[in-house]
Design a protein around this motif. Structure first.
Motif, PDB file in Angstrom:
ATOM      1  N   PHE A  84       0.834  -1.198   0.000  1.00 19.14           N
ATOM      2  CA  PHE A  84       0.000   0.000   0.000  1.00 19.14           C
ATOM      3  C   PHE A  84       0.875   1.257   0.000  1.00 19.14           C
ATOM      4  O   PHE A  84       0.647   2.197  -0.760  1.00 19.14           O
ATOM      5  CB  PHE A  84      -0.932  -0.024   1.217  1.00 19.14           C
ATOM      6  N   PHE A  87       2.586   1.660  -3.367  1.00 15.59           N
ATOM      7  CA  PHE A  87       1.594   2.126  -4.328  1.00 15.59           C
ATOM      8  C   PHE A  87       1.346   3.625  -4.152  1.00 15.59           C
ATOM      9  O   PHE A  87       1.336   4.390  -5.113  1.00 15.59           O
ATOM     10  CB  PHE A  87       0.309   1.325  -4.121  1.00 15.59           C
ATOM     11  N   LEU A 120      -3.107  -3.503  -5.993  1.00 16.45           N
ATOM     12  CA  LEU A 120      -2.308  -2.305  -5.732  1.00 16.45           C
ATOM     13  C   LEU A 120      -1.165  -2.178  -6.733  1.00 16.45           C
ATOM     14  O   LEU A 120      -0.766  -1.069  -7.073  1.00 16.45           O
ATOM     15  CB  LEU A 120      -1.737  -2.340  -4.306  1.00 16.45           C
TER      16      LEU A 120
END
Length: 178
Positions: A78, A81, A176
């Motif tokens: 995450f 990303f 992602l």
């Protein structure tokens, strides 16, 4: 879709400004200044946003069934990303101007700050930030752009992936990465 949401989060960093506390205001003003005027890399971004809290929120009910290792892998993906998307959009946001319209304190440690972000040649955009103080530090945990709270939208998209039969955290991480 997630990429669009994270791009919008990048807009948030440029417009951050809070009246919730002097500490929150100083952190956010400093971050916006660093991002808009220098080539400081991603550290202002990762310092201003509580990536771990947003990643945990994004996993929602699924976080309870994941091992600690799976949660760490998701949070790492995450953050990667988020940083990648921010880097893609950074130059576009360099000369944005920000005006604080006001804020609503939900509690002593939880505020929603409303700003107007203007980029050269574009109509102004209203952006709202949810800023929370935890352990003595103010961090951004959500942003609303065009009527959508992005962490809430991300949570719905990750849930749609993980609610499928036989879905794994690798499926969410792959989303992602795409």
């Amino acid at each position: 879709m997630l990429r669009t949401l994270i791009v919008s989060t990048s807009f948030a960093i440029m417009a951050l400004s809070a009246q919730a506390s002097p500490e929150a205001e100083a952190l956010i003003a400093g971050t916006a200044s660093q991002i808009s005027t220098t080539q400081t890399g991603v550290s202002p971004l990762t310092e201003a946003i509580d990536v771990q809290a947003i990643a945990r929120f994004t996993l929602g009910k699924h976080s309870r069934r994941l091992s600690e290792d799976e949660q760490v892998r998701f949070t790492t993906a995450f953050e990667k990303f988020l940083i990648g998307t921010f880097e893609d959009q950074k130059n576009r946001m360099k000369n944005a101007t920000v005006e604080v319209i006001g804020s609503v304190d939900r509690s002593d440690r939880d505020s929603v700050v409303e700003t107007r972000v203007t980029q050269k040649g574009e109509d102004p955009m209203t952006v709202r930030w949810r800023v929370i103080e935890r352990n003595g530090a103010w961090r951004v945990v959500d942003v609303e752009v065009l009527g959508l709270w992005l962490a809430i939208e991300q949570r719905a998209q990750i849930a749609a992936i993980l609610d499928k039969p036989r879905a794994t955290i690798d499926d969410a991480i792959a989303a992602l990465d795409s």
